[in-house]
Design an enzyme around this catalytic site. Structure first.
Site, PDB file in Angstrom:
ATOM      1  N   TYR A   1       0.847  -1.193   0.000  1.00 56.31           N
ATOM      2  CA  TYR A   1       0.000   0.000   0.000  1.00 56.31           C
ATOM      3  C   TYR A   1       0.879   1.237   0.000  1.00 56.31           C
ATOM      4  O   TYR A   1       1.832   1.333   0.775  1.00 56.31           O
ATOM      5  CB  TYR A   1      -0.927   0.018   1.226  1.00 56.31           C
TER       6      TYR A   1
ATOM      7  N   ASP B   1       9.234   2.381   0.826  1.00 54.89           N
ATOM      8  CA  ASP B   1       8.149   3.166   1.418  1.00 54.89           C
ATOM      9  C   ASP B   1       8.103   2.894   2.922  1.00 54.89           C
ATOM     10  O   ASP B   1       7.572   1.895   3.377  1.00 54.89           O
ATOM     11  CB  ASP B   1       6.815   2.799   0.748  1.00 54.89           C
TER      12      ASP B   1
ATOM     13  N   LYS C   1       3.502   9.792   8.453  1.00 50.48           N
ATOM     14  CA  LYS C   1       3.045   9.395   9.786  1.00 50.48           C
ATOM     15  C   LYS C   1       3.910   9.961  10.927  1.00 50.48           C
ATOM     16  O   LYS C   1       3.798  11.141  11.230  1.00 50.48           O
ATOM     17  CB  LYS C   1       2.894   7.878   9.834  1.00 50.48           C
TER      18      LYS C   1
HETATM   19  C1  PLP Z   1      -0.271   5.249   5.383  1.00 47.65           C
HETATM   20  C2  PLP Z   1       0.612   4.845   4.259  1.00 47.65           C
HETATM   21  C3  PLP Z   1       0.698   5.593   3.076  1.00 47.65           C
HETATM   22  C4  PLP Z   1      -0.223   6.761   2.805  1.00 47.65           C
HETATM   23  O1  PLP Z   1       0.006   7.816   3.669  1.00 47.65           O
HETATM   24  P1  PLP Z   1      -1.170   8.929   3.826  1.00 47.65           P
HETATM   25  O2  PLP Z   1      -0.567   9.933   4.760  1.00 47.65           O
HETATM   26  O3  PLP Z   1      -2.361   8.213   4.364  1.00 47.65           O
HETATM   27  O4  PLP Z   1      -1.411   9.488   2.473  1.00 47.65           O
HETATM   28  C5  PLP Z   1       1.618   5.233   2.129  1.00 47.65           C
HETATM   29  N1  PLP Z   1       2.426   4.169   2.319  1.00 47.65           N
HETATM   30  C6  PLP Z   1       2.366   3.412   3.425  1.00 47.65           C
HETATM   31  C7  PLP Z   1       3.289   2.257   3.581  1.00 47.65           C
HETATM   32  C8  PLP Z   1       1.451   3.716   4.427  1.00 47.65           C
HETATM   33  O5  PLP Z   1       1.358   2.935   5.508  1.00 47.65           O
END
Ligand code: PLP
Length: 448
Positions: free
Chosen positions: A144, A236, A265
């Site tokens: 994701y 990521d 985050k």
């Molecule tokens: C939460 C998340 C995202 C997206 O971040 P947002 O601030 O919700 O746009 C992208 N990559 C990973 C691995 C995530 O856990």
């Protein structure tokens, strides 16, 4: 006696008239209606009916320290906000936060801050394409990377298709999904498309698919394959950054060096944030030093930067990671014992301060000793063939039982969990050993 949740119900009723599904992010639309939170208190939240819940949602990841900002963080946030919300000009605090990240994450020499994890991965993909002059990206099935066009793609490398309506098939054709932990599939996709692959974009741990650990050597294989074909290795770390592996992030824990890392985050200390970091020669290709356009009104927002910096400094000066990781391990071990007898087809997953019980279906007996603190995806483990490896495996599990019975049961016990069994749960610095014991008792009550 059931908790009174009338005010949440009434708020949801109002919300349904003015917001799609009554929420601003899909996962929040929990069954039968969401708990509307009025305030946070350490490891707890209090809803609009005055109910108190032990919280493992933790904002879906950002709240490493829990709901109370330590004094130093609160002071930094208040100072930044009182001086004026934002300027559209550079500020000292963004330099401070950039220096902090560069000092602690060796692969990052330069960084650009944006406003969400999604924006970070969008920009990273554009950067990889601009840097290499290539079109395609390799992603992991069940990975994701936020709500973005290039990664909301499913299927496999030969038959990619959009995973949502609103994305043209012609966009999806540039995205090549492969199974995580499958070195052969990775080599194959590079053999076929290597001269047009700009990057491999992957999470270090699949953190949004019930938590899937990398097999030993998998990230090294990605690193080597990218080098061989001149593609970028983009990690990521939006969910793992400054959580798994502490201040060195998951890349430090696994000993790998990506070309580009995306953050989000935790690095914003609870305020909207994203970032793209990496080797200078790559990151400098962002405009205006380079020709990959990247810009944002709110990027490097002073309140976010102040909160992020004060949060990470607090982590550097206190036993944050020792605390959350020890509680995480205690939880995972306790949960492994609980499901061993009563639901051996279920799998306890997670690492550091992330955890989950995935309600699987394959019954090959309880987790072995090697995985007593969370499934390690060890191919030599006899249970390995049946442990959840992809988002599809998690989705094939007892999702209804999780969403409709388990989650509401826990809520009734005063424990708040995320919407479904895909989403990770988080231990924060505010959680205590007593909270962990209370949590284990609640799980035990459900399984007895
Ligand atoms: C939460 C998340 C995202 C997206 O971040 P947002 O601030 O919700 O746009 C992208 N990559 C990973 C691995 C995530 O856990």
């Amino acid at each position: 006696m059931a908790r009174n949740r009338e005010n949440s119900r009434a708020l949801y009723d109002r919300a349904l008239s003015v917001m799609p599904a009554g929420v601003n992010s899909s996962v929040r639309a929990t069954q039968p209606y969401p708990t509307f939170v009025r305030s946070g208190d350490g490891a707890h939240v209090i809803d609009h009916d005055g109910n108190r819940y032990l919280d493992y949602v933790m904002g879906y990841g950002p709240l490493l320290l829990g709901h109370d900002m330590p004094e130093s963080v609160a002071a930094a946030v208040q100072r930044a906000a009182s001086e004026g919300p934002m300027y559209g000009a550079p500020t000292e605090v963004e330099v401070d936060l950039a220096e902090f990240v560069v000092r602690h994450v060796p692969s990052v020499e330069m960084i650009r801050f944006v406003n969400s994890g999604t924006e970070a991965t969008v920009s990273a993909v554009r950067l990889a394409r601009g840097h290499t002059g290539r079109n395609k990206i390799v992603v992991m099935q069940g990975g994701y990377h936020g709500a973005q066009e290039s990664t909301l793609v499913e299927g496999d490398a030969e038959h990619p298709r959009p995973s949502t309506s609103g994305i043209p098939q012609s966009f999806a054709e540039h995205t090549l999904p492969v199974p995580f932990n499958d070195e052969e599939a990775l080599r194959e996709v590079f053999e076929r498309h290597g001269d047009d692959i700009a990057c491999v974009l992957t999470e270090p741990i699949l953190g949004n698919s019930g938590i899937v650990m990398p097999e030993e050597g998998y990230h090294e294989a990605i690193r080597e394959t990218c080098d061989e074909y001149g593609a970028l290795y983009v990690l990521d770390e939006v969910i793992t950054g400054f959580r798994v592996g502490g201040l060195g992030c998951a890349q430090g824990k696994f000993g790998v060096t990506p070309d580009v890392t995306t953050f989000g985050k935790i690095v914003g200390g609870g305020f909207p944030v994203g970032a793209i970091g990496g080797r200078s020669e790559i990151i400098e290709q962002f405009s205006p030093s380079g020709d990959v356009f990247q810009s944002g009104t709110f990027s490097g927002h002073p309140v976010t930067m102040a909160a992020g910096l004060a949060t990470l400094e607090f982590c550097a000066e206190n036993d944050v990671y020792d605390h959350v990781n020890a509680l995480g391990e205690r939880l995972r071990e306790g949960l492994t014992d609980i499901v061993a007898d009563r639901a051996p087809e279920y799998t306890v997953v997670g690492t550091d301060s992330m955890f989950k019980v995935v309600f699987g279906r394959a019954n090959t007996g309880p987790q072995s000793d090697c995985c007593s603190a969370g499934c390690r995806q060890d191919p030599t483990c006899e249970r390995s063939p049946d442990c959840p490896k992809t988002g599809a495996d998690v989705a094939d599990g007892e999702t209804q039982r999780w969403d409709r019975l388990f989650r509401p049961f826990m809520e009734e016990q005063g424990i708040l969990l995320p919407a479904n069994q895909m989403e990770s749960q988080f231990v924060s610095y505010a959680h205590t050993e007593a909270d962990i014991e209370e949590t284990l008792e609640a799980y035990e009550a459900f399984f007895s």
